[in-house]
Design a protein around this motif. Structure first.
Motif, PDB file in Angstrom:
ATOM      1  N   GLY A 204      57.478  35.866  51.513  1.00  0.00           N
ATOM      2  CA  GLY A 204      58.716  36.636  52.041  1.00  0.00           C
ATOM      3  C   GLY A 204      59.688  35.587  52.957  1.00  0.00           C
ATOM      4  N   MET A 205      59.949  34.600  53.051  1.00  0.00           N
ATOM      5  CA  MET A 205      60.649  33.821  53.784  1.00  0.00           C
ATOM      6  C   MET A 205      62.368  34.234  53.264  1.00  0.00           C
ATOM      7  SD  MET A 205      58.758  32.706  56.648  1.00  0.00           S
ATOM      8  CE  MET A 205      57.484  32.653  56.843  1.00  0.00           C
ATOM      9  N   ASP A 206      63.220  33.141  54.104  1.00  0.00           N
ATOM     10  CA  ASP A 206      64.478  32.871  54.044  1.00  0.00           C
ATOM     11  C   ASP A 206      64.340  32.323  52.157  1.00  0.00           C
ATOM     12  OD1 ASP A 206      64.398  34.711  55.850  1.00  0.00           O
ATOM     13  OD2 ASP A 206      64.889  33.853  57.412  1.00  0.00           O
ATOM     14  N   LEU A 207      63.947  31.102  52.901  1.00  0.00           N
ATOM     15  CA  LEU A 207      64.432  30.077  51.720  1.00  0.00           C
ATOM     16  C   LEU A 207      63.371  29.342  51.248  1.00  0.00           C
ATOM     17  CD1 LEU A 207      66.916  27.183  53.041  1.00  0.00           C
ATOM     18  CD2 LEU A 207      64.819  28.256  54.506  1.00  0.00           C
ATOM     19  N   ALA A 208      62.914  28.407  50.460  1.00  0.00           N
ATOM     20  CA  ALA A 208      62.394  27.271  50.679  1.00  0.00           C
ATOM     21  C   ALA A 208      62.416  25.723  49.422  1.00  0.00           C
ATOM     22  CB  ALA A 208      61.495  28.288  49.359  1.00  0.00           C
ATOM     23  N   ASN A 209      62.257  25.097  49.299  1.00  0.00           N
ATOM     24  CA  ASN A 209      62.494  24.108  49.452  1.00  0.00           C
ATOM     25  C   ASN A 209      61.924  23.554  47.885  1.00  0.00           C
ATOM     26  OD1 ASN A 209      60.149  22.544  48.701  1.00  0.00           O
ATOM     27  ND2 ASN A 209      60.098  21.649  51.095  1.00  0.00           N
TER      28      ASN A 209
ATOM     29  N   ARG B 264      66.776  29.857  60.302  1.00  0.00           N
ATOM     30  CA  ARG B 264      66.709  29.033  61.196  1.00  0.00           C
ATOM     31  C   ARG B 264      66.029  27.695  61.536  1.00  0.00           C
ATOM     32  NH1 ARG B 264      62.272  29.163  64.542  1.00  0.00           N
ATOM     33  NH2 ARG B 264      61.098  31.357  63.876  1.00  0.00           N
ATOM     34  N   LEU B 265      65.327  27.739  60.668  1.00  0.00           N
ATOM     35  CA  LEU B 265      64.492  25.752  60.703  1.00  0.00           C
ATOM     36  C   LEU B 265      64.617  25.274  59.020  1.00  0.00           C
ATOM     37  CD1 LEU B 265      60.879  27.139  61.085  1.00  0.00           C
ATOM     38  CD2 LEU B 265      62.436  26.163  63.166  1.00  0.00           C
ATOM     39  N   LYS B 266      66.318  25.942  58.591  1.00  0.00           N
ATOM     40  CA  LYS B 266      66.360  25.813  57.690  1.00  0.00           C
ATOM     41  C   LYS B 266      66.904  23.908  57.745  1.00  0.00           C
ATOM     42  CE  LYS B 266      71.057  27.626  57.004  1.00  0.00           C
ATOM     43  NZ  LYS B 266      71.584  28.968  56.410  1.00  0.00           N
ATOM     44  N   ARG B 267      67.838  23.652  58.500  1.00  0.00           N
ATOM     45  CA  ARG B 267      68.239  21.743  58.408  1.00  0.00           C
ATOM     46  C   ARG B 267      66.928  21.138  58.979  1.00  0.00           C
ATOM     47  NH1 ARG B 267      73.458  22.089  57.161  1.00  0.00           N
ATOM     48  NH2 ARG B 267      74.283  24.447  57.065  1.00  0.00           N
ATOM     49  N   ARG B 268      65.831  21.808  58.908  1.00  0.00           N
ATOM     50  CA  ARG B 268      64.522  20.480  59.487  1.00  0.00           C
ATOM     51  C   ARG B 268      63.796  20.537  58.143  1.00  0.00           C
ATOM     52  NH1 ARG B 268      65.000  20.244  65.021  1.00  0.00           N
ATOM     53  NH2 ARG B 268      65.968  22.436  66.015  1.00  0.00           N
ATOM     54  N   MET B 269      64.081  21.507  57.058  1.00  0.00           N
ATOM     55  CA  MET B 269      62.775  21.160  56.445  1.00  0.00           C
ATOM     56  C   MET B 269      63.414  20.119  55.119  1.00  0.00           C
ATOM     57  SD  MET B 269      63.456  23.823  52.958  1.00  0.00           S
ATOM     58  CE  MET B 269      63.640  25.063  53.553  1.00  0.00           C
TER      59      MET B 269
END
Ligand SMILES: Cc1ncc(COP(=O)(O)O)c(C=O)c1O
Ligand SMILES: Cc1ncc(COP(=O)(O)O)c(C=O)c1O
Ligand SMILES: O=C([O-])O
Lengths: 971, 971
Positions: free
Chosen positions: B150-155, B306-311
């Motif tokens: 249920g998140m916005d993106l995954a690696n 909002r955390l995507k660029r820190r992933m």
């Protein structure tokens, strides 16, 4: 009653009771979901599966009971069960020899060919433009065999050594213009080879004499009626005999010399082609193909140039494509039995392509130096062993040997064999006084020491194994000619290189891993991974066919259970798994029928009625079985001409042996008259033989026995999921009613068959046991309901496609309710006139759409027969229909004059990348139209690697081994 | 002395003593024959291998002894030995849980991904045009994880759940602008996760508090210094807790909520993204990846937008190609640690691509309904079991559960566990009074009955297993949102369809099955089949990481022997196999160094000297280990600037912790100064850390320990034949000298490491044991001589290519004798000026020639670093050189003005079939020149499936899950 059965149509969806395991198989094997099934039923205009079956299958044959089989196992349950079964097999060291030896299968070949769907799901390379990979590989096999045997050319495999020898015998007769009757077999041939040859000789009334070839007085006994001789080199007792003078003598009497031989030995020995043999046959198993309790392995057949047009089986040749590029193809297609019919000299169709490819790759991986080193080491070990055994006071009966010793132990053979068994070693029991020992490449020094220990009276005997320096192969036998000099055998000796070569070839070949292969009559269904995994387990793979029964108890379970399940499915009382192909099954069934008639004193019954629509193997097999073929007509609607049938049956009343019928018919229809037809035959004293190629339409709905057949062969490589392997292996078991059970085929070494058994039809007692777990697993995982659901879907898919295509093509042959069975024929003959387009043009254009052509021009010339099978999804069926419809529009553009009658998008097909990227483009259509006529092709294109083959060129300029290096493009 | 060693250069040809077995391995692993080796030596201008080594390797580091390892086993000997070893493993039913459960690996996925060289030999998809298949598959993985959590993106995967949680912790800190110090971990997280997190926290001085999250008084205790919290959902005791209010509270305090979770449970439970978690992490193992005694499996990581660029880790995104077609690529490459260096927030590089692909395919094969059904069935069985256990009078401690029960047995846990062992069942021992039971999809009714039997006092207890009708998952936890709605998860549910999908993806990807992948520093050597076969044997595959030691004795043999052999090869005294990648090895080594210093009271030593030429993971790992990175300069010739080194070492004398050095250098040269450099460091109190990426140039010639290193990580996925798998798995063991042995990493559940061990660096005690047999087998089959011959050939191949290419390109960095080590760099910077051509243009044009680019722009911007490895044949090296030379001519044609500076054959590369078959063609070169610049391409072409990627577009428009259906071409 039926509707009960039919209501049991098992959904492909998930079970949802709380606990039942979910890795059920039918929903993986069958292609479509419940929702898609609903849409397809609607498109056909029936409300449910029951109505579909009622409309497609005549009432008088429909089963009233569901199949009395177990519930389907899940995939993991199956694996567990099979592991427990296979653990009953005992893997001993087998030094039995007799044409079967252990071998080291290179892992890279095992995994990337035998275990790779990209290879094993391929069909026979009848569409060469999308089959250049396996054609090249089979050409490598031919080249290797040609080189090693010293002959002029070789074919792309036969079923086994025994039947290959039988084929050679028949050629000896056909090659001799003068009528003759005798074929001589040296007594030192393998016993199973002699037995197969005898079986085959009977149909033709050939006089087979078994004796000592070198001592026999041919000049006086058979001056005028000798077709040929068979000798084994090295012989079954291991001895290497000199047949050069002998060959000259046979030739002077007009006979052919056939030599059964061993490729490994030939790396060291003067090849048969150099000392005068005309034909060489044998088993290539020891070139990296697992023993598998007898098969499958590829037999080879090579001969002198003058016999080439008589050669049985498939032959790869080098030709060129439309642009003049070198391209491979199956040559001399006109020889194939589907053309020659009862005039054929062989009925071979499915052979052993996959195993031939493995053997060829083994040769390529090792190279000439590598295989020679292996042979030399085997010989060194044998030589050393011989010396040690002699030192212990035993006599070695065969003076000259390669890998086999016959040890004389007065009255003590059984004791030695018993002692060997206690240390997990199998020897051959030749007779009371003689033990045979054959070494192979897996044998290590320690194994030789263990053998010595068995012969030693001193239980602590130590030996140093010193290689004796006296030669055991007399100088005159030592090979001097080179072999496998072609670049292909000298380039891929590292694993990286051979892996890339395997992948490179595979990348040229369309298989089921790409798209549907809708070949009518071939049933190209899923070959599931779970079915395939067990065949390479060592406990299945590494068992010699002639081990004592208690070492093969796992196999016994598989064989018994499979026979049982097939009997249930077909309604028969007995099954033999011995035949290695459909055609061999036909032959077996007809020979059983003959034996049955003879047993009742009905010697004269040798007429076989065969509908004109029958597959070419039917009349060819009848001819092999020594029958007289009488054709029966068909009606315009494809049905049997019942009047003609009755006429012929009555006319040949006293001579009527059998009637061969395919059901559903080769036209893909459940004919109404079938029960009646069987009655007519029976009333006239004949037996009904059913060709089971179309059994996939029957399972769970009706049975061959219920319809009235007395015998039927099944194709495990069609209906029961054994992959086609690019042209084999196959298994063609026969099922028979109780009165025929006593006649099921026997075997000289391992007891099989009934008490009035006909001779063996295969070299190994159970044919190709290593692949039986595939069919066994399929039946166990599908269970009664799953199998029936597969039949339902096979019918549904075919009828759905027929409906979709009927708006664009004429569908030939449906029943009175407008239904086809599991396949159907579309008529493309009208396009000849309207657009100068033939079936072959559509077949080739389909390649541009990423599809393998349906069956072309059989059973009706210039038509296409489509069989989707249950494993294809609605999405795939639609994609194929879209392609066919798009092609219909392309034909229309020719009809309308928008494209010329030559040089159009169909005539130029298939289009290769090379063609499409040429600077000049002078076509009436664009490059994009050629390459990407439908949108899905932008992402899912399969590219033919050569343009359309020039068939005539290849047949005229017959080249059947690897072309010289200069012909290759640089690198 | 050395020449003795060198004369032992073992020929790649056949042994020819009379009896020794012939399936020797080195000649299969190494690419060239003796004859080819001779030609290459001549081309380089050295008379033999000895001279080559003398010229390439400095005298002061050369070993005087040959490796003290066993003689190489043949392939079949290896298999026999391994079978006997693996038989020591005992496959029990493990209900231990803790993030690892048994799973049914679909056979079709097992065989066609995990066992397929087409998948496992791929490299990380840095060249997207020839990697669209695995990029699509990894995007499927991301989409599945995104949906289920249920998140916005995954690696595209991380190494394991433990380190994924640690990465999440670090992001919590970086995301909080305000400085803070505390991270809170719920005590009901898996113990190994807590331990990994603690290890990682130490480097940064993070205050990790472990407690009961729902009861802890955050407001008062950590108002201002809370970075975040970690909770487990469902918790390690099986309970499902409600964290919605809790999350709101943590957010109000400015912290992040990290949730460790289970994908299977999330099919039924409200996903973390919906109740407020910011980051979700976990293990995807139970989606069809074998247990393998702990790994490899793919961990996942998903988060809010909002955390995507820190992933951390690799992230596949959707972009477009030069023609505007949709195309996948790795996004946000600028985040990769080779750019951010010591400013990186993570050092993750190699991850778990192959296993992520398996998990994604599992989800695709089952579809949303299928996985939900599996989850429901697991839950039903657990629910039923709970009821039965309660009825027997036990208390279930966790009220709400999915698949795990904690059963209270006052003082009786050990008894129950012992009783279970007698029927081959493993439970979790939570404490004296508590037994944990976790069910999985392999569990059958009978298994549940067996479990009940263990708890029952009545040894004949019968049970009916009735599903209780009271719900156990409270309504508020029941998931209502849909997931896996994308077409890819709803199309391939039959085996035929998934097989074709797997093949379709594979067909787009270049792997070692096609051509050499000459990536400098990556050592893309042969991954031999015999090495790979064992890893899918059930006795290796189906072992839980926390089973009692006596069930894993087979593994113990492999681990011990591999540690021993690696110690011999490197000269070290102790080895830890725990780290799951090279970067993890670096981190481990540096942490060990820190612990060593601390143990001597040297707390202040935290400066790490790193040459500017180092791989980006070096400074990143140093940063992770809490060190201060001080760069050391390099000379113009690439050598270490010894003056600068001495300067820095002395300057930081009191703070010097470590020096990180790669050897041979990242420039591909055996530097002379290395021994001296180590001395300088030691003199100044520092420890030497060697990055073992280039160990392939050392084996048998010198050792890291001999050179002076105190610690070194090896890359089993480079030097020791574990395949790259398209971006993982990897194994990055560390070797250490005796003084560091006590500090080797420990583990909270299974004892590993020394008596002063640092905390675990991986979740599983031995990292990824299932792939250790690969490296073990490689060493055993090569033996001492074989391993040394591989090193010789690695040097020979590189120097041969360098010589051939030196006439056309400038070779950067060779030693004083003009020799490179096992790799070399070619300089393409001059072409920027002369032809507007950059390294990337050459890299892309190489795709048109069928090759993967060498390493691009590392370690020197705008250069190419070529590493051929020993496994490539001379023929392949030549083919690659021919391609590079041909490209040089193409560049010349631009230099000469025959082609424009834009829109030329390099700038437009790679050329797709679509581009080349367009009707219009407006280039200054022909279609044929674009497609078939060299003759071999006519028969051996590999086609990129998309044109050159638009990187900028993809980074700006970041899309990291499957694009909506409308975007797809009509299928
Ligand atoms: C109707 C029919 N009969 C017989 C055969 C021959 O079977 P096999 O190739 O296994 O010998 C075929 C093969 O396609 C067939 O379609
Ligand atoms: C020199 C060097 N160090 C470290 C690494 C990182 O190793 P891994 O990807 O296994 O984490 C690499 C990877 O290519 C490397 O080349
Ligand atoms: O980042 C690298 O893997 O080189």
């Amino acid at each position: 009653n039926f509707s009960k059965t039919s209501r049991k149509f098992s959904s492909t969806s998930l079970k949802n009771d709380a606990f039942s395991p979910l890795d059920t198989f039918p929903r993986r094997h069958n292609g479509s979901s419940d929702a898609e099934i609903k849409v397809m039923l609607e498109a056909i205009g029936v409300k449910d599966m029951e109505e579909l079956v009622l409309k497609a299958v005549p009432a008088n044959i429909r089963s009233t009971e569901s199949l009395a089989l177990e519930e389907g196992l899940t995939e993991s349950e199956l694996m567990e069960r099979l592991k427990s079964i296979v653990s009953k097999n005992k893997v001993y060291r087998s030094y039995i020899g007799m044409g079967y030896t252990n071998t080291i299968v290179p892992s890279v070949i095992l995994r990337n060919i035998l275990e790779s769907p990209g290879w094993y799901t391929q069909y026979t390379p009848y569409q060469p433009e999308i089959s250049q990979g396996r054609l090249e590989s089979l050409l490598n096999f031919q080249t290797m065999v040609t080189d090693l045997t010293g002959m002029d050319l070789a074919n792309a495999s036969l079923l086994d050594e025994g039947t290959a020898a039988a084929e050679a015998m028949l050629i000896s007769f056909s090659a001799r213009k003068q009528k003759c009757n005798t074929f001589f077999v040296d007594e030192k041939c393998h016993p199973q080879t002699i037995a197969c040859l005898k079986t085959r000789s009977e149909g033709f009334g050939i006089n087979v004499i078994v004796g000592d070839a070198l001592k026999y007085d041919f000049e006086n006994q058979h001056k005028n009626d000798l077709a040929g001789v068979l000798v084994q080199y090295p012989a079954t007792d291991g001895n290497i005999n000199d047949y050069s003078d002998f060959s000259a003598k046979i030739h002077s009497l007009g006979g052919q010399v056939v030599c059964a031989t061993d490729l490994m030995a030939l790396t060291l020995l003067t090849p048969p082609g150099e000392w005068g043999a005309d034909i060489a046959v044998g088993n290539s198993q020891r070139f990296g193909v697992p023993l598998g309790y007898g098969g499958p392995h590829a037999a080879f057949f090579s001969c002198k140039d003058r016999l080439k047009r008589r050669m049985p089986g498939r032959l790869v040749g080098v030709s060129r494509d439309a642009s003049g590029n070198k391209a491979y193809r199956l040559s001399l297609q006109t020889r194939e039995q589907h053309i020659r019919r009862e005039k054929a000299t062989s009925n071979i169709c499915t052979a052993q392509a996959l195993l031939a490819n493995m053997a060829a790759m083994y040769a390529i991986y090792h190279g000439p130096e590598g295989v020679t080193a292996i042979a030399r080491r085997i010989h060194n070990l044998t030589n050393t062993l011989a010396e040690e055994i002699k030192q212990m006071g035993y006599q070695i009966k065969n003076e000259a040997f390669f890998d086999t010793l016959n040890v004389h132990i007065e009255g003590g053979a059984d004791d030695i064999i018993r002692k060997a068994l206690t240390v997990n070693i199998n020897f051959r029991r030749v007779d009371n006084n003689t033990v045979g020992i054959t070494l192979d490449e897996t044998v290590k020094k320690e194994d030789v020491l263990d053998i010595i220990q068995v012969f030693s009276k001193d239980s602590n005997k130590k030996s140093n194994l010193v290689l004796p320096d006296k030669p055991t192969i007399p100088q005159k036998f030592i090979r001097t000619s080179p072999y496998m000099q072609h670049r292909v055998f000298n380039s891929y000796h590292s694993e990286t290189e051979i892996l890339r070569y395997i992948y490179h070839l595979q990348s040229k070949d369309l298989s089921l891993a790409h798209s549907m292969i809708p070949l009518g009559s071939c049933t190209m269904k899923l070959n599931a991974t779970t079915e395939m995994i067990p065949i390479t387990w060592p406990e299945f793979a590494n068992i010699h066919p002639f081990v004592p029964a208690d070492q093969a108890e796992g196999y016994e379970v598989i064989i018994k259970e499979l026979e049982h399940d097939l009997a249930v499915i077909t309604g028969f009382d007995g099954i033999s798994l011995q035949p290695n192909s459909g055609a061999q099954g036909e032959y077996t069934g007809l020979r059983i029928i003959r034996a049955y008639h003879k047993s009742r004193g009905d010697d004269k019954r040798n007429v076989c009625l065969i509908p004109v629509s029958a597959h070419g193997t039917n009349p060819a097999s009848a001819a092999m079985a020594g029958m007289e073929v009488v054709p029966v007509k068909c009606e315009n609607n494809g049905d049997l001409d019942m009047k003609d049938l009755e006429l012929k049956a009555t006319k040949y009343k006293d001579k009527l042996a059998a009637f061969m019928v395919t059901y559903p018919s080769t036209f893909g229809v459940f004919e109404n008259g079938v029960v009646k037809a069987c009655e007519i035959i029976h009333q006239n004293g004949g037996q009904v033989y059913m060709d089971g190629a179309n059994l996939n339409a029957q399972i769970g709905l009706c049975t061959p026995a219920g319809i009235g057949a007395d015998v039927c062969h099944l194709n495990l490589h069609k209906t029961f999921c054994i992959p086609h392997g690019g042209g084999g292996p196959g298994v063609g078991p026969v099922g028979v009613k109780s009165h025929l059970v006593p006649f099921l085929p026997g075997h000289p070494i391992v007891k099989t068959g009934g008490d009035k058994c006909i001779g063996p039809v295969s070299a190994a007692p159970f044919g190709s046991p290593d692949i039986l777990p595939i069919s066994w697993a399929y039946i166990k995982m599908m269970g009664s309901k799953g199998l029936t659901s597969a039949t339902h879907l096979a019918l549904l898919n075919a009828n759905y496609m027929a409906v979709r295509l009927s708006n664009h093509y004429k569908i030939l042959y449906v029943n009175q309710q407008g239904m086809c069975a599991h396949e159907f024929i579309i008529d493309v003959r009208p396009f000849q006139k309207t657009a100068n387009i033939e079936a072959i043009d559509i077949a080739k254009r389909l390649q541009d759409y990423g599809f393998h052509s349906p069956t072309m021009s059989w059973p009706v010339a210039n038509t296409l027969m489509i069989e989707p099978t249950e494993s294809e999804s609605k999405a795939e069926l639609d994609r194929f229909c879209d392609a066919m419809i798009s092609i219909r529009e392309e034909i229309r553009s020719i009809e309308k004059g928008q494209q010329p009658k030559e040089n159009n998008i169909l005539k130029n097909s298939p289009h290769t990348i090379e063609m499409l990227t040429k600077t000049t483009w002078d076509k009436a259509y664009s490059r994009e139209q050629a390459a990407f006529p439908l949108k899905y092709l932008k992402t899912h294109k399969f590219w033919p690697s050569v343009g359309r083959l020039d068939d005539a060129y290849g047949d005229i300029n017959l080249i059947c081994s690897c072309p010289p290096v200069e012909d290759y493009l640089e690198n």
